[in-house]
Design an enzyme around this catalytic site. Structure first.
Site, PDB file in Angstrom:
ATOM      1  N   GLU A  52     -24.201 -55.986  43.008  1.00 35.88           N
ATOM      2  CA  GLU A  52     -26.360 -56.179  42.572  1.00 35.88           C
ATOM      3  C   GLU A  52     -25.694 -58.107  42.266  1.00 35.88           C
ATOM      4  O   GLU A  52     -26.350 -58.959  42.226  1.00 35.88           O
ATOM      5  CB  GLU A  52     -27.127 -56.043  42.699  1.00 35.88           C
ATOM      6  CG  GLU A  52     -28.722 -55.922  42.083  1.00 35.88           C
ATOM      7  CD  GLU A  52     -29.038 -54.885  41.794  1.00 35.88           C
ATOM      8  OE1 GLU A  52     -29.688 -53.442  42.661  1.00 35.88           O
ATOM      9  OE2 GLU A  52     -29.762 -54.415  40.541  1.00 35.88           O
ATOM     10  N   ARG A  96     -33.819 -56.076  47.210  1.00 40.26           N
ATOM     11  CA  ARG A  96     -32.910 -56.548  46.292  1.00 40.26           C
ATOM     12  C   ARG A  96     -32.378 -57.607  46.877  1.00 40.26           C
ATOM     13  O   ARG A  96     -31.210 -58.484  46.290  1.00 40.26           O
ATOM     14  CB  ARG A  96     -31.949 -55.121  45.737  1.00 40.26           C
ATOM     15  CG  ARG A  96     -32.034 -54.545  45.058  1.00 40.26           C
ATOM     16  CD  ARG A  96     -32.359 -54.421  44.041  1.00 40.26           C
ATOM     17  NE  ARG A  96     -32.750 -53.250  42.693  1.00 40.26           N
ATOM     18  CZ  ARG A  96     -33.716 -52.502  43.288  1.00 40.26           C
ATOM     19  NH1 ARG A  96     -34.847 -52.521  44.342  1.00 40.26           N
ATOM     20  NH2 ARG A  96     -33.659 -51.196  43.385  1.00 40.26           N
ATOM     21  N   SER A 155     -28.359 -52.121  37.117  1.00 38.91           N
ATOM     22  CA  SER A 155     -27.549 -51.995  37.568  1.00 38.91           C
ATOM     23  C   SER A 155     -26.448 -52.190  38.328  1.00 38.91           C
ATOM     24  O   SER A 155     -26.836 -53.642  39.172  1.00 38.91           O
ATOM     25  CB  SER A 155     -28.323 -50.845  38.999  1.00 38.91           C
ATOM     26  OG  SER A 155     -29.476 -50.226  39.054  1.00 38.91           O
TER      27      SER A 155
HETATM   28  P1  FAD Z   1     -30.656 -64.409  35.283  1.00 41.24           P
HETATM   29  O1  FAD Z   1     -29.091 -63.159  35.025  1.00 41.24           O
HETATM   30  O2  FAD Z   1     -30.741 -65.433  34.626  1.00 41.24           O
HETATM   31  O3  FAD Z   1     -29.812 -64.779  36.557  1.00 41.24           O
HETATM   32  C1  FAD Z   1     -30.163 -63.836  37.808  1.00 41.24           C
HETATM   33  C2  FAD Z   1     -29.386 -65.171  39.110  1.00 41.24           C
HETATM   34  O4  FAD Z   1     -31.002 -65.717  39.560  1.00 41.24           O
HETATM   35  C3  FAD Z   1     -28.292 -65.823  39.266  1.00 41.24           C
HETATM   36  O5  FAD Z   1     -28.012 -66.262  40.069  1.00 41.24           O
HETATM   37  C4  FAD Z   1     -29.381 -67.569  38.314  1.00 41.24           C
HETATM   38  O6  FAD Z   1     -28.561 -68.729  38.956  1.00 41.24           O
HETATM   39  C5  FAD Z   1     -30.550 -66.811  39.691  1.00 41.24           C
HETATM   40  N1  FAD Z   1     -32.120 -67.353  38.255  1.00 41.24           N
HETATM   41  C6  FAD Z   1     -32.118 -66.813  37.198  1.00 41.24           C
HETATM   42  N2  FAD Z   1     -33.704 -67.590  37.526  1.00 41.24           N
HETATM   43  C7  FAD Z   1     -33.406 -68.999  38.195  1.00 41.24           C
HETATM   44  C8  FAD Z   1     -34.385 -69.332  38.677  1.00 41.24           C
HETATM   45  N3  FAD Z   1     -36.293 -70.449  37.981  1.00 41.24           N
HETATM   46  N4  FAD Z   1     -34.149 -70.664  39.589  1.00 41.24           N
HETATM   47  C9  FAD Z   1     -33.661 -69.786  40.567  1.00 41.24           C
HETATM   48  N5  FAD Z   1     -32.609 -69.089  40.620  1.00 41.24           N
HETATM   49  C10 FAD Z   1     -32.456 -68.907  39.171  1.00 41.24           C
HETATM   50  N6  FAD Z   1     -33.333 -55.173  38.174  1.00 41.24           N
HETATM   51  C11 FAD Z   1     -34.533 -54.723  39.411  1.00 41.24           C
HETATM   52  O7  FAD Z   1     -34.270 -55.263  40.237  1.00 41.24           O
HETATM   53  N7  FAD Z   1     -35.206 -53.494  38.863  1.00 41.24           N
HETATM   54  C12 FAD Z   1     -34.838 -53.008  37.509  1.00 41.24           C
HETATM   55  O8  FAD Z   1     -35.247 -51.433  37.507  1.00 41.24           O
HETATM   56  C13 FAD Z   1     -34.116 -54.049  37.157  1.00 41.24           C
HETATM   57  N8  FAD Z   1     -33.365 -53.153  35.751  1.00 41.24           N
HETATM   58  C14 FAD Z   1     -32.818 -53.508  34.904  1.00 41.24           C
HETATM   59  C15 FAD Z   1     -32.076 -53.143  32.869  1.00 41.24           C
HETATM   60  C16 FAD Z   1     -32.158 -53.500  32.519  1.00 41.24           C
HETATM   61  C17 FAD Z   1     -31.167 -52.717  30.881  1.00 41.24           C
HETATM   62  C18 FAD Z   1     -30.864 -54.782  32.749  1.00 41.24           C
HETATM   63  C19 FAD Z   1     -29.982 -55.901  31.431  1.00 41.24           C
HETATM   64  C20 FAD Z   1     -31.371 -55.714  34.260  1.00 41.24           C
HETATM   65  C21 FAD Z   1     -32.252 -55.280  34.748  1.00 41.24           C
HETATM   66  N9  FAD Z   1     -31.785 -55.364  36.214  1.00 41.24           N
HETATM   67  C22 FAD Z   1     -33.513 -54.489  37.161  1.00 41.24           C
HETATM   68  C23 FAD Z   1     -31.901 -56.515  36.753  1.00 41.24           C
HETATM   69  C24 FAD Z   1     -32.786 -57.896  35.849  1.00 41.24           C
HETATM   70  O9  FAD Z   1     -33.032 -57.229  35.061  1.00 41.24           O
HETATM   71  C25 FAD Z   1     -32.878 -58.296  37.192  1.00 41.24           C
HETATM   72  O10 FAD Z   1     -32.307 -59.324  38.085  1.00 41.24           O
HETATM   73  C26 FAD Z   1     -33.859 -59.755  36.619  1.00 41.24           C
HETATM   74  O11 FAD Z   1     -34.581 -59.946  37.491  1.00 41.24           O
HETATM   75  C27 FAD Z   1     -32.775 -60.594  36.320  1.00 41.24           C
HETATM   76  O12 FAD Z   1     -33.784 -61.853  35.430  1.00 41.24           O
HETATM   77  P2  FAD Z   1     -32.828 -63.327  34.494  1.00 41.24           P
HETATM   78  O13 FAD Z   1     -33.709 -64.312  34.451  1.00 41.24           O
HETATM   79  O14 FAD Z   1     -32.401 -62.047  33.640  1.00 41.24           O
HETATM   80  O15 FAD Z   1     -31.688 -63.251  35.709  1.00 41.24           O
HETATM   81  P1  NAP Z   2     -33.716 -42.176  39.561  1.00 41.97           P
HETATM   82  O1  NAP Z   2     -35.092 -42.054  39.435  1.00 41.97           O
HETATM   83  O2  NAP Z   2     -32.170 -41.739  39.013  1.00 41.97           O
HETATM   84  O3  NAP Z   2     -32.655 -42.115  41.536  1.00 41.97           O
HETATM   85  C1  NAP Z   2     -31.383 -42.522  41.695  1.00 41.97           C
HETATM   86  C2  NAP Z   2     -31.268 -43.464  43.032  1.00 41.97           C
HETATM   87  O4  NAP Z   2     -32.159 -42.734  43.753  1.00 41.97           O
HETATM   88  C3  NAP Z   2     -32.344 -45.146  42.962  1.00 41.97           C
HETATM   89  O5  NAP Z   2     -31.630 -45.686  42.736  1.00 41.97           O
HETATM   90  C4  NAP Z   2     -33.428 -44.714  43.576  1.00 41.97           C
HETATM   91  O6  NAP Z   2     -33.291 -45.876  44.382  1.00 41.97           O
HETATM   92  C5  NAP Z   2     -33.603 -43.630  44.793  1.00 41.97           C
HETATM   93  N1  NAP Z   2     -34.355 -42.955  44.314  1.00 41.97           N
HETATM   94  C6  NAP Z   2     -35.457 -41.638  43.845  1.00 41.97           C
HETATM   95  N2  NAP Z   2     -36.485 -41.457  44.385  1.00 41.97           N
HETATM   96  C7  NAP Z   2     -36.417 -42.295  45.253  1.00 41.97           C
HETATM   97  C8  NAP Z   2     -37.826 -42.177  45.958  1.00 41.97           C
HETATM   98  N3  NAP Z   2     -38.191 -40.823  45.987  1.00 41.97           N
HETATM   99  N4  NAP Z   2     -37.793 -42.678  47.296  1.00 41.97           N
HETATM  100  C9  NAP Z   2     -36.888 -43.973  47.483  1.00 41.97           C
HETATM  101  N5  NAP Z   2     -35.531 -43.762  46.814  1.00 41.97           N
HETATM  102  C10 NAP Z   2     -35.677 -42.801  45.480  1.00 41.97           C
HETATM  103  O7  NAP Z   2     -33.161 -43.953  39.628  1.00 41.97           O
HETATM  104  P2  NAP Z   2     -32.427 -44.751  38.038  1.00 41.97           P
HETATM  105  O8  NAP Z   2     -31.507 -44.795  38.389  1.00 41.97           O
HETATM  106  O9  NAP Z   2     -33.152 -43.848  37.224  1.00 41.97           O
HETATM  107  O10 NAP Z   2     -33.737 -45.461  38.031  1.00 41.97           O
HETATM  108  C11 NAP Z   2     -35.566 -45.681  37.991  1.00 41.97           C
HETATM  109  C12 NAP Z   2     -35.739 -46.981  39.153  1.00 41.97           C
HETATM  110  O11 NAP Z   2     -34.859 -48.071  38.333  1.00 41.97           O
HETATM  111  C13 NAP Z   2     -34.644 -47.564  40.980  1.00 41.97           C
HETATM  112  O12 NAP Z   2     -36.322 -47.804  40.947  1.00 41.97           O
HETATM  113  C14 NAP Z   2     -34.020 -47.702  39.897  1.00 41.97           C
HETATM  114  O13 NAP Z   2     -33.833 -49.260  40.986  1.00 41.97           O
HETATM  115  C15 NAP Z   2     -34.369 -49.233  39.086  1.00 41.97           C
HETATM  116  N6  NAP Z   2     -33.031 -49.558  37.996  1.00 41.97           N
HETATM  117  C16 NAP Z   2     -33.153 -50.899  38.922  1.00 41.97           C
HETATM  118  C17 NAP Z   2     -31.912 -51.159  37.928  1.00 41.97           C
HETATM  119  C18 NAP Z   2     -31.182 -52.628  37.816  1.00 41.97           C
HETATM  120  O14 NAP Z   2     -30.582 -53.331  37.387  1.00 41.97           O
HETATM  121  N7  NAP Z   2     -31.451 -53.256  39.581  1.00 41.97           N
HETATM  122  C19 NAP Z   2     -31.819 -50.583  36.532  1.00 41.97           C
HETATM  123  C20 NAP Z   2     -31.613 -49.790  36.305  1.00 41.97           C
HETATM  124  C21 NAP Z   2     -32.940 -49.361  37.461  1.00 41.97           C
HETATM  125  P3  NAP Z   2     -33.865 -47.026  44.580  1.00 41.97           P
HETATM  126  O15 NAP Z   2     -32.907 -48.078  43.092  1.00 41.97           O
HETATM  127  O16 NAP Z   2     -33.774 -47.868  45.510  1.00 41.97           O
HETATM  128  O17 NAP Z   2     -35.702 -47.246  44.118  1.00 41.97           O
END
Ligand code: FAD
Ligand code: NAP
Length: 333
Positions: free
Chosen positions: A329, A160, A233
């Site tokens: 995050e 991340r 998250s």
């Molecule tokens: P924004 O929220 O608009 O911006 C985020 C940051 O990036 C800000 O600091 C902004 O200034 C900067 N930024 C945005 N675009 C640019 C650009 N073009 N150039 C420079 N800076 C920029 N994330 C995960 O990693 N894994 C997941 O599974 C995941 N699941 C999600 C599920 C839900 C329901 C939600 C709501 C979010 C989830 N996220 C997840 C978080 C999010 O979707 C990601 O971080 C996504 O990449 C953000 O994109 P955005 O365009 O909305 O960024």
């Molecule tokens: P989950 O499957 O319930 O697992 C809980 C956590 O354990 C996850 O965050 C994941 O870490 C870790 N994990 C589970 N299985 C793993 C494996 N086999 N090896 C290593 N790490 C493991 O998680 P969940 O909430 O339903 O989310 C599923 C996936 O979607 C995850 O990868 C999560 O990161 C991603 N997600 C991200 C966001 C976001 O906003 N960043 C939001 C929703 C979902 P990791 O997160 O490092 O994978």
């Protein structure tokens, strides 16, 4: 490029926080980038607003990135190289790729936001990080006023994390990303409930079925931001040393953990938060999702400050109970 004034950011953030921006401009062509320096400074960039918590009116210019286009750069027998403009929706790119049978990003289905933001926190889910498919990232440097292309090793991708969240934070606007996708996908189904979901779907692994399995799982577990405000998250999963892990395990035998190499262990933040009793918590309209404790939610009229305070209370209680300091995050404005 038109500059609008005193604009509510409510439609532009998935937490559903209603604060105004002093100015707002929409970037739709690369030509607009040359005009940014003539705008009041500093500027801030917003993609889909799905990783942002707005805690106060924004006194600056907000640039909405809406640069669109997907171009097939070239292909060989095994791979395709796509140049994707930063304003494209990430999930649309996933749908485009799986529609062609191209593999690499199917596990990242249904992540909200734009392609340009994907490298910033190196989006990841279900065992895949976007950096595994990124060839290069091109950005516009806001003060040098030029385009720069970074190849993947120079993006300093981590969990991340990337150079765009560190040294280049606030200095650049990502304009496009080149992805290398495979025509002969190998499938990653070992993570979470993917295999179980595929069985329930009665579908053999393919880029399409895996994406659908991920969509099904995510839909059942995560709140839809169109209905309940959230930014996914709120915290990163902490990594702790094996020594600290062993000490904690003596007190918390059921603690889930995942080794991440070099003697470090990842602990799911959701579990830590749940153990502190926060899952399903609600005060006013600010709460913790009842199916996933890592997701803070706005049930309607929560303010950014209320959500920030809730996140601070969670950090404090996890620190007190486990000695682990959670890191946010979500980007906080
Ligand atoms: P924004 O929220 O608009 O911006 C985020 C940051 O990036 C800000 O600091 C902004 O200034 C900067 N930024 C945005 N675009 C640019 C650009 N073009 N150039 C420079 N800076 C920029 N994330 C995960 O990693 N894994 C997941 O599974 C995941 N699941 C999600 C599920 C839900 C329901 C939600 C709501 C979010 C989830 N996220 C997840 C978080 C999010 O979707 C990601 O971080 C996504 O990449 C953000 O994109 P955005 O365009 O909305 O960024
Ligand atoms: P989950 O499957 O319930 O697992 C809980 C956590 O354990 C996850 O965050 C994941 O870490 C870790 N994990 C589970 N299985 C793993 C494996 N086999 N090896 C290593 N790490 C493991 O998680 P969940 O909430 O339903 O989310 C599923 C996936 O979607 C995850 O990868 C999560 O990161 C991603 N997600 C991200 C966001 C976001 O906003 N960043 C939001 C929703 C979902 P990791 O997160 O490092 O994978």
């Amino acid at each position: 490029m038109q500059l609008q004034h005193h604009i509510s950011l409510l439609p532009y953030n998935t937490f559903g926080i209603d604060v105004p921006a002093a100015h707002l401009a929409i970037i739709t062509t690369p030509q607009h980038l040359h005009h940014i320096s003539q705008l009041p400074q500093p500027v801030r960039i917003l993609g889909g607003g799905s990783n942002i918590l707005l805690t106060a009116p924004v006194p600056d210019v907000v640039l909405l990135n809406r640069l669109m286009g997907i171009e097939l750069l070239h292909q060989d027998q095994d791979h395709v190289w796509l140049s994707v403009s930063a304003g494209e929706l990430w999930h649309d790119l996933v749908l485009h790729a799986i529609g062609q049978g191209w593999g690499g990003i199917e596990n990242l289905a249904l992540i909200p936001g734009t392609v340009g933001a994907a490298p910033i926190q190196n989006i990841g889910a279900y065992g895949v990080e976007v950096c595994s498919t990124v060839e290069s990232v091109t950005y516009w440097h806001l003060t040098d006023r030029n385009f720069v292309t970074l190849i993947t090793p120079d993006c300093k991708f981590g969990y991340r994390d990337s150079i765009f969240k560190q040294e280049l934070k606030g200095k650049v606007l990502i304009t496009s990303v080149v992805f290398k996708l495979t025509k002969h996908p190998t499938f990653n189904t070992s993570y979470g409930a993917i295999e179980q979901e595929l069985q329930q779907m009665n579908a053999p692994p393919s880029v399409q079925s895996i994406a659908q399995a991920v969509i099904n799982i995510r839909t059942s577990k995560l709140p839809n931001p169109k209905i309940t405000g959230n930014a996914g998250s709120f915290f990163k999963n902490p990594t702790i040393s094996h020594t600290q892990y062993s000490q904690l395990l003596a007190q918390h035998a059921a603690m889930p953990h995942y080794p991440v190499g070099n003697g470090w262990v990842k602990i799911p933040a959701a579990w830590l938060i749940e153990q502190c009793g926060w899952k399903g918590y609600r005060k006013g309209d600010a709460g913790v999702h009842n199916k996933q404790a890592l997701v803070l939610v706005n049930y309607g009229a929560a303010t950014g400050n209320e959500l920030w305070q809730l996140s601070s209370n969670i950090v404090d209680s996890v620190l007190q109970k486990f000695g682990i300091e959670l890191e946010r995050e979500v980007q906080v404005w």
